[in-house]
Design an enzyme around this catalytic site. Structure first.
Site, PDB file in Angstrom:
ATOM      1  N   ASN A   1      37.871  35.368  52.778  1.00 13.34           N
ATOM      2  CA  ASN A   1      37.904  33.948  53.165  1.00 13.34           C
ATOM      3  C   ASN A   1      38.353  33.876  54.622  1.00 13.34           C
ATOM      4  O   ASN A   1      38.815  34.876  55.171  1.00 13.34           O
ATOM      5  CB  ASN A   1      38.849  33.177  52.225  1.00 13.34           C
ATOM      6  CG  ASN A   1      40.260  33.740  52.291  1.00 13.34           C
ATOM      7  OD1 ASN A   1      40.928  33.647  53.303  1.00 13.34           O
ATOM      8  ND2 ASN A   1      40.690  34.368  51.203  1.00 13.34           N
TER       9      ASN A   1
ATOM     10  N   ASP B   1      41.076  35.402  44.358  1.00 16.83           N
ATOM     11  CA  ASP B   1      41.323  35.318  42.912  1.00 16.83           C
ATOM     12  C   ASP B   1      40.525  36.366  42.141  1.00 16.83           C
ATOM     13  O   ASP B   1      40.852  36.685  41.010  1.00 16.83           O
ATOM     14  CB  ASP B   1      40.939  33.919  42.403  1.00 16.83           C
ATOM     15  CG  ASP B   1      41.905  32.870  42.935  1.00 16.83           C
ATOM     16  OD1 ASP B   1      43.100  33.184  43.044  1.00 16.83           O
ATOM     17  OD2 ASP B   1      41.452  31.754  43.267  1.00 16.83           O
TER      18      ASP B   1
ATOM     19  N   LYS C   1      27.222  52.814  50.774  1.00 10.76           N
ATOM     20  CA  LYS C   1      26.706  51.487  51.146  1.00 10.76           C
ATOM     21  C   LYS C   1      25.519  51.113  50.244  1.00 10.76           C
ATOM     22  O   LYS C   1      24.592  51.924  50.076  1.00 10.76           O
ATOM     23  CB  LYS C   1      26.266  51.529  52.604  1.00 10.76           C
ATOM     24  CG  LYS C   1      25.817  50.198  53.135  1.00 10.76           C
ATOM     25  CD  LYS C   1      25.354  50.299  54.572  1.00 10.76           C
ATOM     26  CE  LYS C   1      24.634  49.024  54.953  1.00 10.76           C
ATOM     27  NZ  LYS C   1      23.788  49.178  56.111  1.00 10.76           N
TER      28      LYS C   1
ATOM     29  N   ASP D   1      47.547  37.000  39.508  1.00 11.51           N
ATOM     30  CA  ASP D   1      48.133  35.923  40.311  1.00 11.51           C
ATOM     31  C   ASP D   1      49.559  36.371  40.657  1.00 11.51           C
ATOM     32  O   ASP D   1      50.465  36.333  39.815  1.00 11.51           O
ATOM     33  CB  ASP D   1      48.131  34.609  39.516  1.00 11.51           C
ATOM     34  CG  ASP D   1      48.541  33.438  40.400  1.00 11.51           C
ATOM     35  OD1 ASP D   1      49.481  33.603  41.211  1.00 11.51           O
ATOM     36  OD2 ASP D   1      47.925  32.366  40.293  1.00 11.51           O
ATOM     37  N   ILE D   2      49.728  36.824  41.882  1.00 11.49           N
ATOM     38  CA  ILE D   2      51.008  37.429  42.302  1.00 11.49           C
ATOM     39  C   ILE D   2      52.147  36.419  42.161  1.00 11.49           C
ATOM     40  O   ILE D   2      53.203  36.712  41.603  1.00 11.49           O
ATOM     41  CB  ILE D   2      50.916  37.916  43.765  1.00 11.49           C
ATOM     42  CG1 ILE D   2      49.692  38.831  43.953  1.00 11.49           C
ATOM     43  CG2 ILE D   2      52.202  38.633  44.190  1.00 11.49           C
ATOM     44  CD1 ILE D   2      49.352  39.139  45.398  1.00 11.49           C
TER      45      ILE D   2
ATOM     46  N   PHE E   1      51.673  27.930  48.301  1.00 10.38           N
ATOM     47  CA  PHE E   1      50.764  27.054  49.033  1.00 10.38           C
ATOM     48  C   PHE E   1      49.642  26.640  48.094  1.00 10.38           C
ATOM     49  O   PHE E   1      49.264  27.406  47.204  1.00 10.38           O
ATOM     50  CB  PHE E   1      50.172  27.787  50.249  1.00 10.38           C
ATOM     51  CG  PHE E   1      51.019  27.648  51.479  1.00 10.38           C
ATOM     52  CD1 PHE E   1      52.243  28.303  51.580  1.00 10.38           C
ATOM     53  CD2 PHE E   1      50.603  26.854  52.535  1.00 10.38           C
ATOM     54  CE1 PHE E   1      53.037  28.160  52.705  1.00 10.38           C
ATOM     55  CE2 PHE E   1      51.389  26.706  53.674  1.00 10.38           C
ATOM     56  CZ  PHE E   1      52.604  27.356  53.758  1.00 10.38           C
TER      57      PHE E   1
ATOM     58  N   LYS F   1      50.121  23.453  39.874  1.00  7.25           N
ATOM     59  CA  LYS F   1      50.411  24.841  40.295  1.00  7.25           C
ATOM     60  C   LYS F   1      51.917  25.066  40.427  1.00  7.25           C
ATOM     61  O   LYS F   1      52.441  26.106  40.047  1.00  7.25           O
ATOM     62  CB  LYS F   1      49.754  25.137  41.641  1.00  7.25           C
ATOM     63  CG  LYS F   1      48.286  25.453  41.509  1.00  7.25           C
ATOM     64  CD  LYS F   1      47.633  25.697  42.833  1.00  7.25           C
ATOM     65  CE  LYS F   1      46.123  25.656  42.642  1.00  7.25           C
ATOM     66  NZ  LYS F   1      45.391  25.700  43.886  1.00  7.25           N
TER      67      LYS F   1
ATOM     68  N   LYS G   1      53.419  27.934  38.062  1.00  7.79           N
ATOM     69  CA  LYS G   1      53.901  29.164  38.702  1.00  7.79           C
ATOM     70  C   LYS G   1      55.424  29.181  38.855  1.00  7.79           C
ATOM     71  O   LYS G   1      55.975  30.099  39.466  1.00  7.79           O
ATOM     72  CB  LYS G   1      53.215  29.349  40.059  1.00  7.79           C
ATOM     73  CG  LYS G   1      51.683  29.415  39.945  1.00  7.79           C
ATOM     74  CD  LYS G   1      50.997  29.811  41.230  1.00  7.79           C
ATOM     75  CE  LYS G   1      49.490  29.599  41.098  1.00  7.79           C
ATOM     76  NZ  LYS G   1      48.689  30.406  42.004  1.00  7.79           N
TER      77      LYS G   1
HETATM   78  O1  C5P Z   1      46.110  29.019  42.225  1.00  7.46           O
HETATM   79  P1  C5P Z   1      45.938  29.143  43.673  1.00  7.46           P
HETATM   80  O2  C5P Z   1      45.276  30.417  44.096  1.00  7.46           O
HETATM   81  O3  C5P Z   1      45.299  27.982  44.351  1.00  7.46           O
HETATM   82  O4  C5P Z   1      47.447  29.170  44.230  1.00  7.46           O
HETATM   83  C1  C5P Z   1      47.739  29.340  45.579  1.00  7.46           C
HETATM   84  C2  C5P Z   1      49.076  30.016  45.716  1.00  7.46           C
HETATM   85  O5  C5P Z   1      49.137  31.176  44.867  1.00  7.46           O
HETATM   86  C3  C5P Z   1      49.280  30.523  47.121  1.00  7.46           C
HETATM   87  O6  C5P Z   1      50.650  30.451  47.411  1.00  7.46           O
HETATM   88  C4  C5P Z   1      48.779  31.972  47.049  1.00  7.46           C
HETATM   89  O7  C5P Z   1      49.396  32.781  48.018  1.00  7.46           O
HETATM   90  C5  C5P Z   1      49.170  32.374  45.626  1.00  7.46           C
HETATM   91  N1  C5P Z   1      48.258  33.319  44.971  1.00  7.46           N
HETATM   92  C6  C5P Z   1      48.723  34.535  44.497  1.00  7.46           C
HETATM   93  N2  C5P Z   1      47.889  35.409  43.865  1.00  7.46           N
HETATM   94  C7  C5P Z   1      46.595  35.100  43.670  1.00  7.46           C
HETATM   95  C8  C5P Z   1      46.110  33.876  44.130  1.00  7.46           C
HETATM   96  C9  C5P Z   1      46.945  33.008  44.776  1.00  7.46           C
HETATM   97  O8  C5P Z   1      49.908  34.807  44.674  1.00  7.46           O
HETATM   98  N3  C5P Z   1      45.826  35.963  43.065  1.00  7.46           N
END
Ligand code: C5P
Length: 400
Positions: free
Chosen positions: A209, A278, A288, A305-306, A325, A339, A343
């Site tokens: 992105n 994600d 390649k 999702d960290i 964020f 969120k 989270k």
């Molecule tokens: O659910 P979403 O991806 O929109 O949430 C955004 C927040 O979650 C951001 O703070 C981003 O750094 C974190 N995030 C994460 N791991 C992921 C996706 C998003 O920690 N795989």
């Protein structure tokens, strides 16, 4: 922002790098500071007082015995008005006089009279810099509590290669800002994630992105300025690491996950500003991928999702603040609030990606901070550094 409204006494001594003081005056004034220039007689051989007077908008102090100037301003008044004295360039001679407490001209007299912190930026020939006398004098200045921005390496005006070039001007500004910023995060361990992640499907292609990393880097920089110990975990970006932070470079979401999971238990604050992908391709091709002339289907699998994991495994033994964020293109408040809850965050910084002056790549951002109590505060469009300051002000309030 740390320099806004501050009075900087800029001491310019007589080395070739004196020409750079013009740009330094411009940068300090651009950052909102007032600059009072004091020049030595030798500095005037390299750059005219008129140049610095026009740029600073203040009369330049040169002669201690100037009847007219002294009757209007007075060197003691100049010494008292300064929030910070910056000596750039500081020659070996000026450094020696400062170490010995000599006051034989305007600059050295003001430096003896001021109680403001002093930032010394040496610039000279390598041999002069390495000379034991200069090194001992710099050591003495450190014992006085003066701050020193080490000169950098490179080709010097005398055509020699080595240490002695005046430090880069943005670095001098950053150190000045840090000296003038209260150490409100001293003793705190902070982790900031930033930038995009690259999810490879063959050795030369990836899904990503447009995150520039600017928001996360500003958050890390402001925390370091407030004296936190900062770990910046960054995806691939092209901006330099902020001074005083420990940079951990990662590429994929999985690498970011593994590193953050390892560092997290020791942290007092974690701010996840990274635009973590994600999904990742289920398969990474060893070579390649060849063009076959038909459509290509890539199967994606979930990345962890960290932030959600961190929210589930907050340490019991200490207060750990978690900030996330939410970059949204619709239903900003609803999506960000869900969120925040899902989270287990302390607060979330929500921005609308469709708004101009906001989000990926810009130098500005327009965000809304939503916390657990339901408080939702919209900030005006601000520089990312200012947004970072508001975020840290909010975190500091949570610690109180
Ligand atoms: O659910 P979403 O991806 O929109 O949430 C955004 C927040 O979650 C951001 O703070 C981003 O750094 C974190 N995030 C994460 N791991 C992921 C996706 C998003 O920690 N795989």
């Amino acid at each position: 922002m740390a320099l806004k409204g501050k009075s900087i006494l800029l001491g310019v001594s007589g080395g070739i790098a004196a020409y750079k003081s013009a740009e330094l005056v411009r940068l300090f004034t651009k950052a909102g500071a007032t600059v009072q220039v004091v020049m030595t007689a030798n500095a005037r051989q390299f750059i005219t007082p008129l140049t610095l007077q026009v740029l600073s908008g203040q009369p330049v102090c040169t002669n201690l015995f100037d009847l007219e100037f002294e009757s209007q301003i007075g060197h003691i008044q100049v010494a008292r008005a300064a929030h910070l004295a910056v000596l750039a360039p500081a020659t070996a001679n000026l450094i020696a006089k400062l170490a010995a407490g000599i006051a034989d001209d305007y600059l050295t007299t003001v430096l003896l009279a001021t109680t403001a912190p002093v930032l010394v930026c040496p610039a000279m020939n390598t041999k002069m810099y390495e000379n034991l006398a200069t090194q001992k004098n710099l050591e003495t200045l450190r014992t006085y509590g003066h701050h020193i921005v080490e000169p950098s390496e490179g080709t010097l005006a005398c055509k020699e290669e080595g240490t002695g070039r005046l430090a880069e001007l943005p670095e001098i500004l950053e150190v000045a800002g840090r000296i003038l910023t209260p150490a409100t995060l001293k003793g705190k361990q902070v982790l900031v994630s930033s930038g995009p992640t690259w999810e490879r499907f063959d050795p030369v292609r990836f899904i990503s992105n447009p995150s520039s990393g600017k928001m996360g880097y500003a958050i890390a920089q402001v925390a370091a300025r407030r004296s936190a110990k900062v770990h910046l975990v960054s995806g691939p970006v092209s901006i330099p690491a902020p001074r005083g932070t420990t940079l951990h470079r990662v590429t994929s979401a999985m690498e970011m996950h593994d590193l953050i999971t390892r560092l997290a238990p020791q942290m007092d604050v974690i701010v996840m500003a990274a635009a973590v992908s994600d999904y990742r391709p289920a398969q990474m091709l060893p070579q390649k991928a060849k063009k076959v002339g038909s459509d290509l289907t890539i199967t994606l699998q979930n990345n962890p999702d960290i932030l959600a994991q961190l929210g589930r495994s907050k340490p019991q033994a200490k207060q750990q603040i978690l900030v996330g964020f939410a970059a949204e293109t619709e239903n900003l408040i609803e999506n960000a609030t869900s969120k925040l809850k899902a989270k287990n965050l302390d607060f979330i910084v929500a921005n609308n990606l469709t708004q101009s002056g906001s989000g990926f790549g810009c130098d500005t951002n327009q965000v809304r901070i939503i916390d657990r109590s339901g408080d939702s505060t919209e900030l005006p469009c601000l520089l990312k550094e200012e947004v970072a300051e508001r975020i840290w002000d909010r975190i500091e309030r949570l610690f109180q």
